[in-house]
Design a protein around this motif. Sequence first.
Motif, PDB file in Angstrom:
ATOM      1  N   LEU B  88       0.830  -1.208   0.000  1.00 54.87           N
ATOM      2  CA  LEU B  88       0.000   0.000   0.000  1.00 54.87           C
ATOM      3  C   LEU B  88       0.861   1.252   0.000  1.00 54.87           C
ATOM      4  O   LEU B  88       0.495   2.262  -0.613  1.00 54.87           O
ATOM      5  CB  LEU B  88      -0.950  -0.011   1.192  1.00 54.87           C
ATOM      6  CG  LEU B  88      -2.168  -0.896   1.004  1.00 54.87           C
ATOM      7  CD1 LEU B  88      -3.017  -0.887   2.244  1.00 54.87           C
ATOM      8  CD2 LEU B  88      -3.002  -0.469  -0.167  1.00 54.87           C
ATOM      9  N   ALA B  89       2.047   1.198   0.649  1.00 57.79           N
ATOM     10  CA  ALA B  89       2.950   2.353   0.588  1.00 57.79           C
ATOM     11  C   ALA B  89       3.385   2.601  -0.849  1.00 57.79           C
ATOM     12  O   ALA B  89       3.433   3.754  -1.313  1.00 57.79           O
ATOM     13  CB  ALA B  89       4.160   2.112   1.484  1.00 57.79           C
ATOM     14  N   ILE B  90       3.679   1.509  -1.576  1.00 61.42           N
ATOM     15  CA  ILE B  90       4.077   1.667  -2.981  1.00 61.42           C
ATOM     16  C   ILE B  90       2.935   2.268  -3.791  1.00 61.42           C
ATOM     17  O   ILE B  90       3.141   3.171  -4.614  1.00 61.42           O
ATOM     18  CB  ILE B  90       4.515   0.301  -3.564  1.00 61.42           C
ATOM     19  CG1 ILE B  90       5.823  -0.138  -2.918  1.00 61.42           C
ATOM     20  CG2 ILE B  90       4.693   0.387  -5.063  1.00 61.42           C
ATOM     21  CD1 ILE B  90       6.275  -1.509  -3.332  1.00 61.42           C
ATOM     22  N   ILE B  91       1.688   1.790  -3.536  1.00 62.56           N
ATOM     23  CA  ILE B  91       0.551   2.306  -4.305  1.00 62.56           C
ATOM     24  C   ILE B  91       0.324   3.784  -4.007  1.00 62.56           C
ATOM     25  O   ILE B  91       0.054   4.587  -4.903  1.00 62.56           O
ATOM     26  CB  ILE B  91      -0.713   1.463  -4.021  1.00 62.56           C
ATOM     27  CG1 ILE B  91      -0.544   0.069  -4.612  1.00 62.56           C
ATOM     28  CG2 ILE B  91      -1.939   2.113  -4.617  1.00 62.56           C
ATOM     29  CD1 ILE B  91      -1.677  -0.865  -4.298  1.00 62.56           C
ATOM     30  N   VAL B  92       0.467   4.172  -2.729  1.00 62.70           N
ATOM     31  CA  VAL B  92       0.284   5.582  -2.373  1.00 62.70           C
ATOM     32  C   VAL B  92       1.340   6.451  -3.057  1.00 62.70           C
ATOM     33  O   VAL B  92       1.033   7.522  -3.606  1.00 62.70           O
ATOM     34  CB  VAL B  92       0.343   5.751  -0.838  1.00 62.70           C
ATOM     35  CG1 VAL B  92       0.441   7.212  -0.461  1.00 62.70           C
ATOM     36  CG2 VAL B  92      -0.882   5.150  -0.197  1.00 62.70           C
ATOM     37  N   TYR B  95       0.441   6.822  -6.632  1.00 60.46           N
ATOM     38  CA  TYR B  95      -0.667   7.757  -6.824  1.00 60.46           C
ATOM     39  C   TYR B  95      -0.170   9.187  -6.728  1.00 60.46           C
ATOM     40  O   TYR B  95      -0.627  10.070  -7.454  1.00 60.46           O
ATOM     41  CB  TYR B  95      -1.740   7.496  -5.762  1.00 60.46           C
ATOM     42  CG  TYR B  95      -2.961   8.342  -5.921  1.00 60.46           C
ATOM     43  CD1 TYR B  95      -3.897   8.047  -6.890  1.00 60.46           C
ATOM     44  CD2 TYR B  95      -3.176   9.449  -5.105  1.00 60.46           C
ATOM     45  CE1 TYR B  95      -5.014   8.820  -7.045  1.00 60.46           C
ATOM     46  CE2 TYR B  95      -4.288  10.225  -5.251  1.00 60.46           C
ATOM     47  CZ  TYR B  95      -5.209   9.904  -6.224  1.00 60.46           C
ATOM     48  OH  TYR B  95      -6.314  10.677  -6.391  1.00 60.46           O
ATOM     49  N   ARG B  96       0.802   9.400  -5.845  1.00 60.70           N
ATOM     50  CA  ARG B  96       1.331  10.749  -5.697  1.00 60.70           C
ATOM     51  C   ARG B  96       2.077  11.193  -6.954  1.00 60.70           C
ATOM     52  O   ARG B  96       2.070  12.361  -7.313  1.00 60.70           O
ATOM     53  CB  ARG B  96       2.281  10.758  -4.500  1.00 60.70           C
ATOM     54  CG  ARG B  96       2.335  12.091  -3.796  1.00 60.70           C
ATOM     55  CD  ARG B  96       3.363  12.068  -2.705  1.00 60.70           C
ATOM     56  NE  ARG B  96       2.885  11.439  -1.491  1.00 60.70           N
ATOM     57  CZ  ARG B  96       3.670  10.776  -0.647  1.00 60.70           C
ATOM     58  NH1 ARG B  96       4.947  10.632  -0.901  1.00 60.70           N
ATOM     59  NH2 ARG B  96       3.173  10.249   0.433  1.00 60.70           N
TER      60      ARG B  96
END
Lengths: 166, 111
Positions: B88-92, B95-96
């Motif tokens: 989820l850190a990678i996905i966030v 997204y940024r």
Amino acid sequence: MNITQILFWFLSVVALFSALMVITNKNPVYSVLWLIVTFFAISGHYILLNAQFLAIVNIIVYAGAIMVLFLFVIMLMNLNKETEPQKNRWLRMAGAVAGGCLLLVLVAALKDTDIKQQQAMVNGGSIGLIKNLGKELFTTYVVPFEISSILFLSAMVGAVVIGKKE
Amino acid sequence: MPINYYIFLSIALFAIGIVGVLTRRNAIIIFMCIELMLNAVNLLLVAFSKMHHLKAVAIDAASTAGTDGQLFVFFIMVVAAAEVTVGLAIIVMLYRNIHSVDVNFLNRLKH
């Protein structure tokens, strides 16, 4: 048909239906909520198999922690039905056919195995209780348990490093 | 319960997870489908551990055979939780940078 069988079929139907809703729902928030229903149904299966520790851990860790994390990320990004990217119809159909083929092959391969006559012990047996599992976890499996704490530490550091602004 | 009911239920849940990975483009939904597949495997491991236990109890009533399977499920949950935080850190972060969670935009990683 006794109460155990009725519960088994009910929980199976709930798990499969909510899993299907997860992949068919257009709105990501609803997908997360249906996935929580699936995890509760699977926890019900664990209780039926008298794996009480795993049932509770499944609810606390999966439905409680992981899905809340998913929900937070989705709400942070403000994803909804309008922003949801869609694959085109043919690609979706190809994906469904590929998954269906896997289902068909696995079912056909395991339909006539010798294991078929075996029974899984339902509502009995004490191996799933916390006393027994804890004793085993802190004697035989104490090294993997400690290593998993290092794994958590590195995952935490990794998440912070990745998520940090440049 | 006969063990093959559990086998077929787990196969069906796993196949639904695979169909989800193949048909969706939202990275978070793909991630959720991976969690679904992990849970299907966990359910089968618990069912097999209880099957093993039933056989062992018939020989020796005080047997604790089958504990290993349930501890394996516990370790799978541990690894899944660690995996989710990093994923989820990678996905966030993604997204940024590209303001989308569409996996089709990830093909620019090639260039």
